[in-house]
Motif scaffolding. Structure first.
Motif, PDB file in Angstrom:
ATOM      1  N   LEU A 251       0.841  -1.195   0.000  1.00  0.00           N
ATOM      2  CA  LEU A 251       0.000   0.000   0.000  1.00  0.00           C
ATOM      3  C   LEU A 251       0.874   1.241   0.000  1.00  0.00           C
ATOM      4  O   LEU A 251       1.599   1.502   0.960  1.00  0.00           O
ATOM      5  N   HIS A 252       0.801   1.986  -1.097  1.00  0.00           N
ATOM      6  CA  HIS A 252       1.613   3.196  -1.258  1.00  0.00           C
ATOM      7  C   HIS A 252       0.722   4.432  -1.210  1.00  0.00           C
ATOM      8  O   HIS A 252      -0.335   4.459  -1.834  1.00  0.00           O
ATOM      9  N   PRO A 253       1.161   5.486  -0.529  1.00  0.00           N
ATOM     10  CA  PRO A 253       0.426   6.747  -0.578  1.00  0.00           C
ATOM     11  C   PRO A 253       0.548   7.376  -1.969  1.00  0.00           C
ATOM     12  O   PRO A 253       1.415   7.010  -2.755  1.00  0.00           O
ATOM     13  N   ARG A 254      -0.325   8.327  -2.223  1.00  0.00           N
ATOM     14  CA  ARG A 254      -0.152   9.146  -3.433  1.00  0.00           C
ATOM     15  C   ARG A 254       1.174   9.901  -3.309  1.00  0.00           C
ATOM     16  O   ARG A 254       1.611  10.241  -2.204  1.00  0.00           O
ATOM     17  N   PRO A 255       1.853  10.178  -4.437  1.00  0.00           N
ATOM     18  CA  PRO A 255       3.200  10.752  -4.378  1.00  0.00           C
ATOM     19  C   PRO A 255       3.294  12.073  -3.607  1.00  0.00           C
ATOM     20  O   PRO A 255       4.315  12.366  -2.989  1.00  0.00           O
ATOM     21  N   ASP A 256       2.197  12.877  -3.619  1.00  0.00           N
ATOM     22  CA  ASP A 256       2.273  14.194  -2.971  1.00  0.00           C
ATOM     23  C   ASP A 256       2.014  14.150  -1.466  1.00  0.00           C
ATOM     24  O   ASP A 256       2.098  15.174  -0.781  1.00  0.00           O
ATOM     25  N   VAL A 257       1.682  12.979  -0.918  1.00  0.00           N
ATOM     26  CA  VAL A 257       1.380  12.878   0.512  1.00  0.00           C
ATOM     27  C   VAL A 257       2.628  13.203   1.335  1.00  0.00           C
ATOM     28  O   VAL A 257       3.712  12.660   1.085  1.00  0.00           O
ATOM     29  N   VAL A 258       2.467  14.102   2.306  1.00  0.00           N
ATOM     30  CA  VAL A 258       3.582  14.479   3.178  1.00  0.00           C
ATOM     31  C   VAL A 258       3.707  13.440   4.292  1.00  0.00           C
ATOM     32  O   VAL A 258       2.765  13.200   5.042  1.00  0.00           O
ATOM     33  N   LEU A 259       4.877  12.796   4.364  1.00  0.00           N
ATOM     34  CA  LEU A 259       5.133  11.792   5.400  1.00  0.00           C
ATOM     35  C   LEU A 259       5.718  12.427   6.651  1.00  0.00           C
ATOM     36  O   LEU A 259       5.411  12.020   7.772  1.00  0.00           O
ATOM     37  N   SER A 260       6.607  13.377   6.454  1.00  0.00           N
ATOM     38  CA  SER A 260       7.325  13.987   7.578  1.00  0.00           C
ATOM     39  C   SER A 260       7.896  15.320   7.100  1.00  0.00           C
ATOM     40  O   SER A 260       7.721  15.698   5.934  1.00  0.00           O
ATOM     41  N   GLU A 261       8.596  16.002   7.985  1.00  0.00           N
ATOM     42  CA  GLU A 261       9.237  17.261   7.582  1.00  0.00           C
ATOM     43  C   GLU A 261      10.277  17.017   6.497  1.00  0.00           C
ATOM     44  O   GLU A 261      10.576  17.899   5.695  1.00  0.00           O
ATOM     45  N   ARG A 262      10.815  15.809   6.467  1.00  0.00           N
ATOM     46  CA  ARG A 262      11.896  15.497   5.503  1.00  0.00           C
ATOM     47  C   ARG A 262      11.381  15.002   4.161  1.00  0.00           C
ATOM     48  O   ARG A 262      12.055  15.156   3.153  1.00  0.00           O
ATOM     49  N   HIS A 263      10.206  14.342   4.165  1.00  0.00           N
ATOM     50  CA  HIS A 263       9.848  13.581   2.968  1.00  0.00           C
ATOM     51  C   HIS A 263       8.381  13.651   2.586  1.00  0.00           C
ATOM     52  O   HIS A 263       7.501  13.590   3.443  1.00  0.00           O
ATOM     53  N   THR A 264       8.164  13.700   1.260  1.00  0.00           N
ATOM     54  CA  THR A 264       6.884  13.292   0.687  1.00  0.00           C
ATOM     55  C   THR A 264       7.022  11.805   0.318  1.00  0.00           C
ATOM     56  O   THR A 264       8.130  11.257   0.305  1.00  0.00           O
ATOM     57  N   ALA A 265       5.882  11.190   0.006  1.00  0.00           N
ATOM     58  CA  ALA A 265       5.935   9.785  -0.416  1.00  0.00           C
ATOM     59  C   ALA A 265       6.818   9.634  -1.654  1.00  0.00           C
ATOM     60  O   ALA A 265       7.580   8.668  -1.785  1.00  0.00           O
ATOM     61  N   HIS A 266       6.744  10.596  -2.565  1.00  0.00           N
ATOM     62  CA  HIS A 266       7.533  10.526  -3.800  1.00  0.00           C
ATOM     63  C   HIS A 266       9.033  10.597  -3.503  1.00  0.00           C
ATOM     64  O   HIS A 266       9.813   9.763  -3.988  1.00  0.00           O
ATOM     65  N   SER A 267       9.455  11.563  -2.700  1.00  0.00           N
ATOM     66  CA  SER A 267      10.900  11.718  -2.447  1.00  0.00           C
ATOM     67  C   SER A 267      11.439  10.511  -1.686  1.00  0.00           C
ATOM     68  O   SER A 267      12.556  10.051  -1.922  1.00  0.00           O
ATOM     69  N   TYR A 268      10.611   9.974  -0.795  1.00  0.00           N
ATOM     70  CA  TYR A 268      11.050   8.812  -0.007  1.00  0.00           C
ATOM     71  C   TYR A 268      11.227   7.583  -0.898  1.00  0.00           C
ATOM     72  O   TYR A 268      12.231   6.867  -0.817  1.00  0.00           O
ATOM     73  N   LEU A 269      10.247   7.362  -1.770  1.00  0.00           N
ATOM     74  CA  LEU A 269      10.308   6.206  -2.671  1.00  0.00           C
ATOM     75  C   LEU A 269      11.517   6.295  -3.596  1.00  0.00           C
ATOM     76  O   LEU A 269      12.236   5.310  -3.799  1.00  0.00           O
ATOM     77  N   GLN A 270      11.760   7.476  -4.171  1.00  0.00           N
ATOM     78  CA  GLN A 270      12.894   7.637  -5.087  1.00  0.00           C
ATOM     79  C   GLN A 270      14.209   7.340  -4.384  1.00  0.00           C
ATOM     80  O   GLN A 270      15.095   6.680  -4.938  1.00  0.00           O
ATOM     81  N   GLU A 271      14.335   7.836  -3.150  1.00  0.00           N
ATOM     82  CA  GLU A 271      15.566   7.586  -2.393  1.00  0.00           C
ATOM     83  C   GLU A 271      15.801   6.101  -2.176  1.00  0.00           C
ATOM     84  O   GLU A 271      16.894   5.588  -2.372  1.00  0.00           O
TER      85      GLU A 271
END
Length: 279
Positions: A251-271
């Motif tokens: 189960l993946h969030p939509r890419p624009d979902v903010v996970l934390s101050e450091r990451h959106t779902a998109h930036s986290y997945l790419q990393e």
């Protein structure tokens, strides 16, 4: 320590399930809404697919990651050098899939997504106030209309005797996503790492549903819910000539979902995909 299955229909199921996730990163449900007959039908259909040459007509698209991943491109877990002994198919409702097999997978995908929304609701409801306030939106809402949620049909082939030394079916790893839902596979082997470093067998009774926390929920909860290391070991003492089919829904969030101050779902997945060498 042992993992106990929680009766989905019992009073107190929500609290017991969330407590198990908090303590081990894993929860096991019985008497849940996912039909065993549907799961068995998928296992049978896809065993036939993996045994055929037809699978080579559906080799994955590199940009979108949908389709068949042969053993030659199997994953190497973070920190390991050997490829896992497996092949798999990535199903998204928008992606490629043999037409005859699509309705079965699409139905399962929809039902498991509905259950996942409910379970994320349980997790949020039973999160302490200081953890709840970290969630940028309701957890169940993070996965609504997400086209990133991935159903993976995994085939661990029978052992031939010429496997690389030290290679196992799935080396120790954590999942990237929010939660993963997995019907108990048709063969044992799944283990989770306890807080003391020991490996605990996950109950694999046919009909159980296994749920685990992924890195994104760990990130979103300020590490309150642990993304626990798990692996699939080679079946000592069981019939090594048998295939193992497994059906995790990530189960993946939509890419624009903010996970934390450091990451959106998109930036986290790419990393994480860069770390795994997938992109």
């Amino acid at each position: 320590m042992q993992l106990e299955a929680v009766d989905y229909q019992a009073p107190g199921a929500q609290e017991a399930f969330v407590e198990s996730l908090r303590e081990t990163g894993f929860g096991v449900l019985k008497n849940h809404p996912i039909s065993q007959a549907m799961v068995t039908g998928i296992y049978q259909s896809w065993q036939t697919f993996f045994d055929s040459e037809e699978k080579n007509n559906y080799v994955y698209n590199k940009g979108t990651q949908d389709g068949f991943f042969p053993q030659s491109v199997s994953e190497v877990a973070k920190g390991f050098t050997k490829k896992d002994i497996k092949e798999y198919f990535h199903f998204y409702p928008w992606g490629q899939c043999p037409q005859a097999l699509r309705p079965q997978l699409a139905e399962y995908y929809a039902k498991a997504n509905t259950l996942a929304e409910e379970l994320l609701g349980w997790i949020e409801k039973h999160s302490p106030a200081e953890v709840s306030k970290l969630y940028s939106q309701p957890l169940s809402n993070m996965i609504k209309d997400s086209d990133q949620t991935l159903l993976r049909v995994l085939h661990y082939p029978p052992f031939q005797g010429d496997e690389e030394p030290d290679a196992i079916r799935a080396a120790a790893h954590e999942d990237i996503n929010l939660i993963t839902i997995l019907p108990a596979a048709n063969e044992p082997g799944l283990q989770v790492k306890g807080k003391d470093g020991s490996w605990i067998d996950v109950p694999c009774d046919f009909g159980n549903l296994i749920v685990n926390i992924g890195d994104m929920l760990q990130e979103a909860s300020g590490h309150y819910f642990p993304s626990t290391t798990h692996r699939v070991i080679n079946p000592a003492g069981t019939d090594m000539t048998k295939s193992r089919i497994s059906l995790p829904l990530f189960l993946h969030p939509r890419p624009d979902v903010v996970l934390s101050e450091r990451h959106t779902a998109h930036s986290y997945l790419q990393e994480r995909l860069r770390e795994l060498g997938v992109i």
